[in-house]
Scaffold this motif. Structure first.
Motif, PDB file in Angstrom:
ATOM      1  N   UNK A 191       0.832  -1.197   0.000  1.00 53.98           N
ATOM      2  CA  UNK A 191       0.000   0.000   0.000  1.00 53.98           C
ATOM      3  C   UNK A 191       0.867   1.248   0.000  1.00 53.98           C
ATOM      4  N   UNK A 192       0.326   2.381  -0.433  1.00 51.64           N
ATOM      5  CA  UNK A 192       1.099   3.628  -0.380  1.00 51.64           C
ATOM      6  C   UNK A 192       1.451   3.996   1.059  1.00 51.64           C
ATOM      7  N   UNK A 193       2.610   4.675   1.193  1.00 53.99           N
ATOM      8  CA  UNK A 193       3.018   5.071   2.546  1.00 53.99           C
ATOM      9  C   UNK A 193       2.047   6.091   3.130  1.00 53.99           C
ATOM     10  N   UNK A 194       1.578   7.011   2.319  1.00 54.90           N
ATOM     11  CA  UNK A 194       0.585   7.983   2.747  1.00 54.90           C
ATOM     12  C   UNK A 194      -0.799   7.444   2.396  1.00 54.90           C
ATOM     13  N   UNK A 195      -1.514   6.968   3.386  1.00 60.00           N
ATOM     14  CA  UNK A 195      -2.845   6.388   3.157  1.00 60.00           C
ATOM     15  C   UNK A 195      -3.804   6.797   4.274  1.00 60.00           C
ATOM     16  N   UNK A 196      -4.136   8.095   4.374  1.00 57.44           N
ATOM     17  CA  UNK A 196      -4.989   8.568   5.476  1.00 57.44           C
ATOM     18  C   UNK A 196      -6.384   7.962   5.466  1.00 57.44           C
ATOM     19  N   UNK A 197      -6.980   7.784   4.264  1.00 56.07           N
ATOM     20  CA  UNK A 197      -8.331   7.245   4.232  1.00 56.07           C
ATOM     21  C   UNK A 197      -8.347   5.799   4.696  1.00 56.07           C
ATOM     22  N   UNK A 198      -7.396   4.991   4.228  1.00 55.78           N
ATOM     23  CA  UNK A 198      -7.334   3.600   4.660  1.00 55.78           C
ATOM     24  C   UNK A 198      -7.066   3.499   6.157  1.00 55.78           C
ATOM     25  N   UNK A 199      -6.224   4.378   6.679  1.00 52.79           N
ATOM     26  CA  UNK A 199      -5.966   4.371   8.121  1.00 52.79           C
ATOM     27  C   UNK A 199      -7.232   4.719   8.899  1.00 52.79           C
ATOM     28  N   UNK A 200      -7.973   5.711   8.412  1.00 56.76           N
ATOM     29  CA  UNK A 200      -9.201   6.086   9.108  1.00 56.76           C
ATOM     30  C   UNK A 200     -10.195   4.938   9.106  1.00 56.76           C
ATOM     31  N   UNK A 201     -10.348   4.253   7.956  1.00 56.66           N
ATOM     32  CA  UNK A 201     -11.272   3.115   7.885  1.00 56.66           C
ATOM     33  C   UNK A 201     -10.798   1.994   8.808  1.00 56.66           C
ATOM     34  N   UNK A 202      -9.493   1.724   8.809  1.00 53.61           N
ATOM     35  CA  UNK A 202      -8.954   0.655   9.649  1.00 53.61           C
ATOM     36  C   UNK A 202      -9.181   0.945  11.133  1.00 53.61           C
ATOM     37  N   UNK A 203      -8.879   2.162  11.561  1.00 50.93           N
ATOM     38  CA  UNK A 203      -9.050   2.499  12.978  1.00 50.93           C
ATOM     39  C   UNK A 203     -10.521   2.481  13.380  1.00 50.93           C
TER      40      UNK A 203
END
Length: 370
Positions: A191-203
């Protein structure tokens, strides 16, 4: 028209991460649709490992080494499988066979009771209507019962698949638990190093779904155990079979409790008729459902996702129709995932907030390394 479509696409699909998320979802759906049967042991092992991860983390918080915590969790899994296979399932099978053998008598008894209605309400119900209903019901149940009773050599491939699952799944669960951090890091490397949307969904999904799935398994076990004890004390026939049905009914919110009431009432009515024992059975069953909905569910799902009842029912119908039992089991988590994706989908406001959070996280990691 094309300008409107182009503007909508540029607004919601202009980021690389959005396109990646769409591709991941499409790839997951294609894999499940085409290779779901082949990968079923892997998917089952992932689900079980996800359930046991809480036990491993709890043991590690008590200073138990990781390898020992994983071993204890796998031994608990093997013990639970052995108990189900050699204790619970034989009893359920015998009670199921006996139930289908007695179905004709139960249908006749129910028909005798319902034939009293035309005498009391001749304008609403006729004896011919009741006869037609029970003739259709008898033929359908008879064919289904014959299928259950004729369990023969044709089912040997199914038994072989079950035996393979019993060997492969615990091994996969052990390695998923043992190397969970390595596997997650390997998946994240694509995955890309910068992935704010995926991080938000994961959290947003991780804790809530973990609590929901583990809580649902605990709820099934508690409801089934309490129902079995109550049915045994009342002397109900097919106590274990009914208790398992009551426990599994919590998988389908609102609908399951209403649906399982029918077999509980039917067996009680066939066994005792309109007597005090039947009303005690229904009273006990009502108390179990009341305590489950008003005491057990708030305790287990204190951090449950906030979904409207209509959304929950639609999720159960849609995902259950697509993936069967597992679709019903994961209907609420899948609906939560859809909600998390909708909440995290990028807009102009989201993009500015994500960039600010990413810069803050990068600066904090730099300060920590220094």
């Amino acid at each position: 028209m094309f300008a409107i479509v182009r503007g909508w696409v540029n607004r919601y699909f202009s980021q690389e991460e959005v396109v990646l998320l769409v591709l991941l979802l499409l790839a997951a759906m294609v894999v499940l649709a085409t290779l779901g049967g082949v990968l079923a042991p892997v998917l089952a092992a992932l689900v079980i490992a996800f359930l046991l991860q809480g036990m491993v983390q709890r043991l590690e918080s008590w200073k138990v080494p990781h390898w020992l915590a994983v071993t204890i969790a796998c031994l608990v899994l093997v013990g639970a499988i052995a108990g189900l296979m050699f204790v619970v399932m034989p009893i359920i099978w015998r009670q199921t066979v006996r139930l289908f053998a007695e179905l004709p008598n139960m249908i006749d008894r129910g028909q005798e009771l319902l034939l009293l209605l035309p005498e009391q309400y001749p304008r609403l119900v006729t004896a011919q209507q009741i006869d037609e209903i029970f003739n259709t019901l008898g033929s359908e149940l008879g064919s289904f019962g014959q299928t259950v009773l004729t369990f023969s050599l044709a089912n040997i491939p199914v038994l072989a698949a079950v035996l393979i699952y019993l060997v492969v799944v615990p091994i996969l669960v052990f390695f998923f638990l043992k190397d969970s951090n390595k596997l997650l890091a390997w998946c994240a490397s694509f995955l890309p190093h910068q992935r704010p949307m995926l991080r938000q969904i994961w959290h947003e999904m991780n804790d809530q779904v973990a609590n929901y799935v583990r809580g649902k398994v605990i709820e099934i076990a508690i409801v089934a155990l309490v129902s079995y004890i109550a049915f045994l004390l009342l002397g109900v026939n097919y106590a274990l079979l009914l208790a398992v049905a009551v426990g599994l009914s919590v998988l389908i919110p609102y609908i399951g409790a209403a649906a399982v009431t029918i077999p509980v009432a039917a067996i009680g009515l066939f066994q005792w008729g309109w007597s005090s024992e039947f009303f005690w059975l229904m009273f006990a069953y009502g108390i179990i459902q009341l305590l489950d909905g008003n005491v057990l569910v708030p305790i287990l799902f204190s951090e449950a996702v906030n979904l409207h009842p209509v959304a929950i029912i639609l999720a159960v119908l849609v995902f259950g129709g697509i993936w069967g039992f597992w679709g019903v089991f994961f209907a609420i988590p899948l609906a939560t995932l859809a909600k998390a994706i909708m909440n995290a989908w990028p807009t102009a406001d989201h993009q500015a907030a994500w960039q600010e959070r990413e810069l803050l996280a990068a600066s904090e990691s730099t300060d920590a390394s220094n």
